[in-house]
Design an enzyme around this catalytic site. Structure first.
Site, PDB file in Angstrom:
ATOM      1  N   CYS A  70       0.792  -1.231   0.000  1.00 55.18           N
ATOM      2  CA  CYS A  70       0.000   0.000   0.000  1.00 55.18           C
ATOM      3  C   CYS A  70       0.825   1.284   0.000  1.00 55.18           C
ATOM      4  O   CYS A  70       1.715   1.481   0.839  1.00 55.18           O
ATOM      5  CB  CYS A  70      -0.957  -0.006   1.178  1.00 55.18           C
ATOM      6  SG  CYS A  70      -2.152   1.353   1.076  1.00 55.18           S
ATOM      7  N   CYS A 107     -17.740   4.510  -4.669  1.00 56.97           N
ATOM      8  CA  CYS A 107     -17.008   3.871  -3.559  1.00 56.97           C
ATOM      9  C   CYS A 107     -16.030   4.871  -2.949  1.00 56.97           C
ATOM     10  O   CYS A 107     -15.186   5.423  -3.652  1.00 56.97           O
ATOM     11  CB  CYS A 107     -16.208   2.684  -4.061  1.00 56.97           C
ATOM     12  SG  CYS A 107     -17.169   1.517  -5.013  1.00 56.97           S
ATOM     13  N   CYS A 138     -20.818   2.808  -1.443  1.00 59.96           N
ATOM     14  CA  CYS A 138     -19.889   1.827  -0.873  1.00 59.96           C
ATOM     15  C   CYS A 138     -18.811   2.612  -0.143  1.00 59.96           C
ATOM     16  O   CYS A 138     -18.380   3.667  -0.640  1.00 59.96           O
ATOM     17  CB  CYS A 138     -19.265   0.997  -2.003  1.00 59.96           C
ATOM     18  SG  CYS A 138     -18.033  -0.188  -1.408  1.00 59.96           S
ATOM     19  N   ARG A 270     -15.216  -8.238  -9.791  1.00 58.97           N
ATOM     20  CA  ARG A 270     -14.680  -6.987 -10.349  1.00 58.97           C
ATOM     21  C   ARG A 270     -13.225  -7.124 -10.784  1.00 58.97           C
ATOM     22  O   ARG A 270     -12.360  -7.506  -9.990  1.00 58.97           O
ATOM     23  CB  ARG A 270     -14.809  -5.838  -9.341  1.00 58.97           C
ATOM     24  CG  ARG A 270     -14.296  -4.500  -9.922  1.00 58.97           C
ATOM     25  CD  ARG A 270     -14.619  -3.305  -9.048  1.00 58.97           C
ATOM     26  NE  ARG A 270     -16.014  -3.309  -8.699  1.00 58.97           N
ATOM     27  CZ  ARG A 270     -16.490  -3.321  -7.461  1.00 58.97           C
ATOM     28  NH1 ARG A 270     -15.665  -3.302  -6.445  1.00 58.97           N
ATOM     29  NH2 ARG A 270     -17.776  -3.350  -7.238  1.00 58.97           N
TER      30      ARG A 270
HETATM   31  N1  SAM Z   1      -7.788   1.072   4.746  1.00 59.55           N
HETATM   32  C1  SAM Z   1      -8.855   0.248   4.343  1.00 59.55           C
HETATM   33  C2  SAM Z   1      -8.483  -1.208   4.266  1.00 59.55           C
HETATM   34  O1  SAM Z   1      -7.317  -1.522   4.131  1.00 59.55           O
HETATM   35  O2  SAM Z   1      -9.408  -2.030   4.300  1.00 59.55           O
HETATM   36  C3  SAM Z   1      -9.483   0.673   3.026  1.00 59.55           C
HETATM   37  C4  SAM Z   1      -8.608   1.165   1.901  1.00 59.55           C
HETATM   38  S1  SAM Z   1      -7.476  -0.034   1.218  1.00 59.55           S
HETATM   39  C5  SAM Z   1      -6.517   0.960   0.166  1.00 59.55           C
HETATM   40  C6  SAM Z   1      -8.548  -1.004   0.188  1.00 59.55           C
HETATM   41  C7  SAM Z   1      -7.954  -2.127  -0.620  1.00 59.55           C
HETATM   42  O3  SAM Z   1      -7.223  -1.608  -1.706  1.00 59.55           O
HETATM   43  C8  SAM Z   1      -6.981  -3.069   0.042  1.00 59.55           C
HETATM   44  O4  SAM Z   1      -7.622  -4.036   0.835  1.00 59.55           O
HETATM   45  C9  SAM Z   1      -6.313  -3.711  -1.164  1.00 59.55           C
HETATM   46  O5  SAM Z   1      -7.025  -4.854  -1.579  1.00 59.55           O
HETATM   47  C10 SAM Z   1      -6.419  -2.635  -2.238  1.00 59.55           C
HETATM   48  N2  SAM Z   1      -5.091  -2.103  -2.597  1.00 59.55           N
HETATM   49  C11 SAM Z   1      -4.388  -1.191  -1.907  1.00 59.55           C
HETATM   50  N3  SAM Z   1      -3.208  -0.931  -2.505  1.00 59.55           N
HETATM   51  C12 SAM Z   1      -3.163  -1.712  -3.609  1.00 59.55           C
HETATM   52  C13 SAM Z   1      -2.197  -1.923  -4.634  1.00 59.55           C
HETATM   53  N4  SAM Z   1      -1.044  -1.272  -4.627  1.00 59.55           N
HETATM   54  N5  SAM Z   1      -2.481  -2.788  -5.628  1.00 59.55           N
HETATM   55  C14 SAM Z   1      -3.656  -3.447  -5.623  1.00 59.55           C
HETATM   56  N6  SAM Z   1      -4.602  -3.317  -4.682  1.00 59.55           N
HETATM   57  C15 SAM Z   1      -4.360  -2.458  -3.689  1.00 59.55           C
HETATM   58 FE1  SF4 Z   2      -3.494  -1.119   4.771  1.00 59.93          FE
HETATM   59 FE2  SF4 Z   2      -5.781   0.133   4.037  1.00 59.93          FE
HETATM   60 FE3  SF4 Z   2      -3.963   1.408   5.516  1.00 59.93          FE
HETATM   61 FE4  SF4 Z   2      -3.377   0.844   2.994  1.00 59.93          FE
HETATM   62  S1  SF4 Z   2      -4.975   2.204   3.697  1.00 59.93           S
HETATM   63  S2  SF4 Z   2      -2.010   0.598   4.777  1.00 59.93           S
HETATM   64  S3  SF4 Z   2      -4.450  -1.108   2.727  1.00 59.93           S
HETATM   65  S4  SF4 Z   2      -5.135  -0.426   6.126  1.00 59.93           S
END
Ligand code: SAM
Ligand code: SF4
Ligand code: DTB
Length: 327
Positions: A70, A107, A138, A270
């Site tokens: 992330c 979303c 969402c 999706r």
């Molecule tokens: N913070 C919350 C969580 O982690 O549930 C919500 C936002 S988080 C960015 C949502 C989702 O985005 C993650 O669970 C992951 O599946 C997806 N995601 C985040 N960074 C990604 C990346 N670099 N490539 C693909 N999917 C990503």
């Molecule tokens: Fe993990 Fe969601 Fe935080 Fe990214 S935004 S660090 S996926 S909890």
């Protein structure tokens, strides 16, 4: 019985998928797998319709969690800067634009481990305002407490996105600041509050095929099955631990979509992150494999999405229509 075993439905007529069965699907000859997925797909959906969602990051960066993929984790040095929560007016403006471009679901994502009460109040207002535009709503806010899920339901939230992301046995190698069980617990709370579940995962993080199969089995055995299942191809972001992970063979990504379609026949699957790197031909294969939902709009949360004008051209070339009626 712990939360994990409660998910596994062992009685009634509902199919319970073992990891071995899902692995056997993965191992089918490609043409057989795609034929089977497309056959199942046609039993439940119009094969030429795709559900269109638009994403907005309402709170970007500075997250306490250390998810290895992330861009928004405070643990990694990435190009993403921490920003405050957006105003309701900014969110409504983006939602209105998304609606005008043809999205049916909006979303909203926040880089939180979970919301505090003050932030949640602001999000509740956003949900009410977006819903009032006639869009499905969402949100993805991290882990929820029971009363938080109930407040979201009361505000009119349709879907909560919370991904299991990968197999339980691989989870600890990607994330250490929270556990898989906590993710599953939040899904239970969302379900209990009467909100529809959006849950999927990421592939291309260095997991094995058996681990991809375990993720799909875990999702398919959730009872009820998630209404929406995003399959993300890892977007490799500079500064994250997963930058430089070995690229997944694109055909293995198509297989993952097909296996998700076969094991979750009534869910929207999706084709999620990673589309901007995919040729039209690869996306077409994903649709043939049963993907019937996309994120539409030039941006995902912090990275680029496929451009809207190329999506329109792709839909035209393939004879695909946007799904008008929300599922
Ligand atoms: N913070 C919350 C969580 O982690 O549930 C919500 C936002 S988080 C960015 C949502 C989702 O985005 C993650 O669970 C992951 O599946 C997806 N995601 C985040 N960074 C990604 C990346 N670099 N490539 C693909 N999917 C990503
Ligand atoms: Fe993990 Fe969601 Fe935080 Fe990214 S935004 S660090 S996926 S909890
Ligand atoms: C999901 O499964 N994928 C979306 C949404 N749910 C929130 C997020 C993809 C994020 C891709 C990387 C980024 O833009 O930061």
């Amino acid at each position: 019985m712990n939360d994990m075993t409660m998910d596994i439905n062992t009685e009634g007529s509902r199919k319970v998928w073992s990891v071995a069965e899902v692995e056997a699907l993965f191992a089918l000859p490609f043409n057989d797998l795609l034929f089977r997925a497309q056959t199942v797909h046609r039993q439940h959906f119009d094969p030429n319709e795709i559900q269109v969602s638009t994403l907005l990051s309402i709170k970007t960066g500075g997250c306490s969690e250390d998810c290895g993929y992330c861009s928004q984790s405070a643990h990694h040095d990435t190009p993403v800067e921490k920003e405050p929560l957006l105003d309701v007016a900014e969110v409504v403006e983006a939602a209105q634009k998304a609606k005008e471009s043809g999205a049916t679901r909006f979303c909203m994502g926040a880089a939180w481990r979970g919301p505090n009460q003050r932030d949640l109040r602001a999000v509740l207002e956003m949900v009410r305002a977006v819903k009032a535009l006639g869009l499905e709503t969402c949100v993805t806010l991290g882990m929820l407490k029971e009363d938080q899920a109930e407040q979201l339901k009361e505000a009119g939230l349709d879907y909560y996105n919370h991904n299991l992301d990968t197999a339980q046995e691989f989870y600890g190698q990607v994330i250490t600041t929270h556990g898989y069980e906590e993710r599953v617990d939040t899904l239970h709370r969302v379900r209990k509050a009467g909100i529809k579940v959006c849950s999927g995962g990421i592939v291309g993080m260095g997991e094995t095929r058996a681990q991809r199969a375990a993720l799909v089995a875990q999702l398919a055995n959730l009872d009820p099955v998630p209404e929406s299942v995003p399959i993300n191809m890892l977007v490799q972001v500079e500064g994250t631990p997963l930058k430089g992970a070995e690229e997944l063979d694109p055909l293995e990504f198509v297989r993952t979509i097909a296996v998700a379609r076969i094991t979750m026949p009534t869910s929207l699957v999706r084709l999620s992150a990673g589309r901007s790197e995919m040729a039209d031909s690869l996306q077409a294969l994903c649709f043939l494999a049963g993907a019937n939902s996309i994120f539409y709009g030039d941006r995902l949360l912090t990275t680029d999405n496929a451009e809207t004008h190329s999506d329109q051209a792709l839909f035209d070339k393939l004879g695909i229509r946007a799904m008008a009626v929300a599922h």
